[in-house]
Design a protein around this motif. Structure first.
Motif, PDB file in Angstrom:
ATOM      1  N   GLY A 180      28.687   3.548  21.709  1.00  0.00           N
ATOM      2  CA  GLY A 180      27.274   3.285  21.694  1.00  0.00           C
ATOM      3  C   GLY A 180      26.985   2.915  22.447  1.00  0.00           C
ATOM      4  O   GLY A 180      25.683   3.256  23.214  1.00  0.00           O
ATOM      5  N   ILE A 181      27.244   1.838  22.722  1.00  0.00           N
ATOM      6  CA  ILE A 181      26.583   0.865  24.169  1.00  0.00           C
ATOM      7  C   ILE A 181      26.273   1.445  24.753  1.00  0.00           C
ATOM      8  O   ILE A 181      25.027   1.774  25.538  1.00  0.00           O
ATOM      9  CB  ILE A 181      27.068  -0.503  23.708  1.00  0.00           C
ATOM     10  CG1 ILE A 181      26.769  -1.130  22.089  1.00  0.00           C
ATOM     11  CG2 ILE A 181      26.601  -1.708  25.556  1.00  0.00           C
ATOM     12  CD1 ILE A 181      27.248  -2.964  22.999  1.00  0.00           C
ATOM     13  N   VAL A 182      27.673   2.245  25.338  1.00  0.00           N
ATOM     14  CA  VAL A 182      27.859   2.526  26.743  1.00  0.00           C
ATOM     15  C   VAL A 182      27.180   4.484  27.001  1.00  0.00           C
ATOM     16  O   VAL A 182      26.519   4.353  27.764  1.00  0.00           O
ATOM     17  CB  VAL A 182      29.600   2.888  26.826  1.00  0.00           C
ATOM     18  CG1 VAL A 182      29.985   3.667  28.007  1.00  0.00           C
ATOM     19  CG2 VAL A 182      30.594   1.766  26.917  1.00  0.00           C
ATOM     20  N   ILE A 183      27.796   5.092  25.825  1.00  0.00           N
ATOM     21  CA  ILE A 183      27.291   6.200  26.185  1.00  0.00           C
ATOM     22  C   ILE A 183      25.829   6.426  25.920  1.00  0.00           C
ATOM     23  O   ILE A 183      25.007   7.137  26.853  1.00  0.00           O
ATOM     24  CB  ILE A 183      27.177   7.095  24.284  1.00  0.00           C
ATOM     25  CG1 ILE A 183      28.723   7.237  24.513  1.00  0.00           C
ATOM     26  CG2 ILE A 183      26.283   8.454  24.399  1.00  0.00           C
ATOM     27  CD1 ILE A 183      29.593   8.377  23.961  1.00  0.00           C
ATOM     28  N   ALA A 184      24.687   5.491  25.292  1.00  0.00           N
ATOM     29  CA  ALA A 184      23.050   5.287  25.251  1.00  0.00           C
ATOM     30  C   ALA A 184      22.510   4.126  25.902  1.00  0.00           C
ATOM     31  O   ALA A 184      21.280   4.203  26.449  1.00  0.00           O
ATOM     32  CB  ALA A 184      22.912   5.364  23.625  1.00  0.00           C
ATOM     33  N   PHE A 185      23.222   3.101  25.634  1.00  0.00           N
ATOM     34  CA  PHE A 185      22.633   2.064  26.762  1.00  0.00           C
ATOM     35  C   PHE A 185      22.782   2.181  28.189  1.00  0.00           C
ATOM     36  O   PHE A 185      21.443   2.529  28.848  1.00  0.00           O
ATOM     37  CB  PHE A 185      23.479   0.727  26.767  1.00  0.00           C
ATOM     38  CG  PHE A 185      22.735  -0.499  27.313  1.00  0.00           C
ATOM     39  CD1 PHE A 185      21.689  -0.708  26.738  1.00  0.00           C
ATOM     40  CD2 PHE A 185      23.698  -1.203  28.234  1.00  0.00           C
ATOM     41  CE1 PHE A 185      21.492  -2.048  27.329  1.00  0.00           C
ATOM     42  CE2 PHE A 185      23.061  -2.439  27.850  1.00  0.00           C
ATOM     43  CZ  PHE A 185      21.559  -2.471  28.212  1.00  0.00           C
ATOM     44  N   SER A 186      23.615   2.702  28.529  1.00  0.00           N
ATOM     45  CA  SER A 186      24.024   2.837  30.175  1.00  0.00           C
ATOM     46  C   SER A 186      22.749   3.810  30.935  1.00  0.00           C
ATOM     47  O   SER A 186      22.422   3.497  32.107  1.00  0.00           O
ATOM     48  CB  SER A 186      25.665   3.531  30.824  1.00  0.00           C
ATOM     49  OG  SER A 186      26.137   3.750  30.098  1.00  0.00           O
ATOM     50  N   PRO A 187      22.650   5.423  30.181  1.00  0.00           N
ATOM     51  CA  PRO A 187      21.565   5.775  31.037  1.00  0.00           C
ATOM     52  C   PRO A 187      20.167   5.822  30.850  1.00  0.00           C
ATOM     53  O   PRO A 187      19.412   6.047  31.421  1.00  0.00           O
ATOM     54  CB  PRO A 187      22.349   6.985  30.981  1.00  0.00           C
ATOM     55  CG  PRO A 187      22.744   7.082  28.962  1.00  0.00           C
ATOM     56  CD  PRO A 187      23.593   5.680  29.254  1.00  0.00           C
ATOM     57  N   ALA A 188      20.027   4.196  29.584  1.00  0.00           N
ATOM     58  CA  ALA A 188      19.222   4.435  29.315  1.00  0.00           C
ATOM     59  C   ALA A 188      18.722   3.322  29.966  1.00  0.00           C
ATOM     60  O   ALA A 188      17.034   2.759  30.618  1.00  0.00           O
ATOM     61  CB  ALA A 188      18.546   3.058  27.694  1.00  0.00           C
TER      62      ALA A 188
END
Length: 471
Positions: A150-158
């Motif tokens: 979740g950190i990767v999938i949601a955090f990176s585009p944010a």
């Protein structure tokens, strides 16, 4: 594959360190996903440097979305045909080559080619990572695993718009790719030591017609949605492309149920938990991506902030999401999905309501707090729900479940921005000036609010526990 609850083992029965394996997977996925939104704030400078118009520039984002979306369903077949170690190097190798092409580009054509090559790697990497994370963790720790995801999938585009805004304010846009390249190289090097084969290959027969139907159907649907997002739903091409895409996807689905070895196993939808969780997560990402487009429009066009300032307003929310995701994963492992989903969706619903009433005088700190609260709710519910859905599948269907989960999320994320921006644009056309834009933004956020309420209601139908013992 696992050995009791200790370190995992590969297909040859050899134990290996989970930490290095997971680090390589998450780093590779972070690098590929951040590229989905990396160019958003850089497009004006790229347009000036390469002498292209806004429609051409938008294709640098649209093409990435199209190709990665087409590649995701193919990953389920490839994971059972090619060793996961080889597939990882193919995905990251493609992404690295595309990054080099982008960094060296002096024309729009070469930059577009680089984005397409990057997208091939990204489309393979996302479902590959999710599948391997499920396989390398025991069922009782998969919430923890997907918290990291979740950190990767949601955090990176944010965080991408903030990073991009800072770089293009002080350096030329090619540095967006120059900075990525050495990190990609280090990750590939680490993979030689840490990436292991953990999936036993079944080597299914390739149904070429299914591959064509999948690519044409998804490509047409995503293209139609993209056109609608760029120029509005009044464009006939968008509707024709979407209808053609839906028809082809229906033909693809009918064919899968007739094949002895489906290209993509749609029987995963027999699980109510998988089906509901996939729909709810897709709606959540739909509103997240749409909001990440509307908020910068509000802060830059109404509040008159710079691109960097606009990105910084979103940054605290991204940090909240990054912190809460692993915590939510552990809570899921301990308490199951129902309670955490209800709490998360309640927070997300309450925090989304004030965005319907934004004005030019709305305090910046209030926007930051509300957006951060939205990210808190999203972090509590998104990855735990995805975990619950895939946990309800037998191991042999995890690669198919991951592919379908990511494909649906990709389509809905694109659809979310098209709907919210489309509603905003339609409202603006009926009014004039800043009041019209504010009215349009409020209406766009209103559509997101109704979608979130619908997702909240669906949470009531999810069972707290639905797992399978089938391997």
């Amino acid at each position: 594959m696992k050995k009791n609850n200790m370190q995992p083992i590969d297909i040859n029965g050899n134990e290996f360190k989970r930490a290095g394996f997971v680090l390589v997977l998450l780093a590779g996925t972070f690098l590929t996903i951040i590229n989905q939104t990396l160019l958003v704030t850089a497009l004006p400078k790229i347009m000036g440097d390469l002498d292209i118009n806004a429609i051409d520039a938008q294709w640098l984002i649209t093409s990435f979305m199209l190709i990665s979306g087409i590649m995701i369903p193919t990953s389920a077949f490839l994971l059972n045909t090619i060793t996961n170690r080889t597939l990882f190097f193919i995905a990251m190798g493609s992404f690295a080559i595309g990054t080099v092409i982008c960094g060296l580009s002096t024309t729009f054509t070469t930059l577009l080619l680089g984005r397409i090559v990057q997208a091939i790697g990204s489309g393979l990497m996302i479902p590959l990572m999710q599948t391997l994370m499920f396989m390398v963790y025991p069922a009782e720790r998969r919430g923890e695993a997907m918290g990291l995801v979740g950190i990767v999938i949601a955090f990176s585009p944010a965080i991408a718009p903030t990073v991009s805004g800072w770089i293009v304010d002080y350096y030329e846009w090619r540095y967006l790719f120059y900075i990525l390249l050495p990190i990609v190289g280090v990750n590939i090097l680490l993979a030689f030591f840490f990436m292991k084969n953990i999936i036993k290959l079944t080597k299914p027969k390739l149904d070429v017609f299914s591959l064509l139907l999948s690519s044409l159907g998804l490509g047409s649907l995503l293209y139609g949605i993209s056109i609608a997002g760029n120029v509005g739903w009044q464009n006939k091409i968008s509707w024709v492309a979407c209808i053609i895409g839906i028809v082809i996807i229906i033909l693809f689905s009918r064919r899968q149920f007739k094949l002895a070895q489906p290209f993509l196993e749609l029987n995963v939808f027999k699980s109510r938990t998988f089906t509901l969780s996939t729909i709810i997560v897709a709606i959540i990402f739909m509103t997240m991506i749409g909001s990440e487009i509307l908020l910068p429009i509000y802060t830059q066009s109404v509040k008159e902030f710079s691109a960097l300032q606009s990105g910084l307003i979103l940054l605290p929310g991204a940090l909240v999401l990054g912190v809460i995701s692993p915590i939510a994963g552990k809570l899921f492992d301990k308490y199951g999905i129902r309670k955490i989903a209800m709490i998360g969706m309640f927070i997300l619903t309450i925090a989304s309501l004030p965005f319907l009433f934004l004005t030019k005088e709305t305090a910046t700190w209030w926007i930051v707090c509300l957006y951060s609260l939205r990210m808190l709710g999203m972090g509590l519910v998104a990855m735990p729900l995805a975990t619950a859905g895939i946990n309800a599948l037998p191991n042999k269907l995890i690669s198919h479940g991951s592919a379908i989960n990511n494909t649906v999320r990709q389509v809905f994320a694109s659809l979310g921005s098209a709907i919210m921006v489309g509603i905003m644009s339609a409202t603006v056309n009926n009014y004039e000036g800043i009041p019209a834009l504010l009215k349009g933004l409020n209406n766009g956020f209103m559509s997101a609010f109704f979608l979130i309420v619908a997702a909240f209601i669906l949470c009531f139908f999810i069972k707290s526990k639905e797992t399978t013992d089938e391997n």
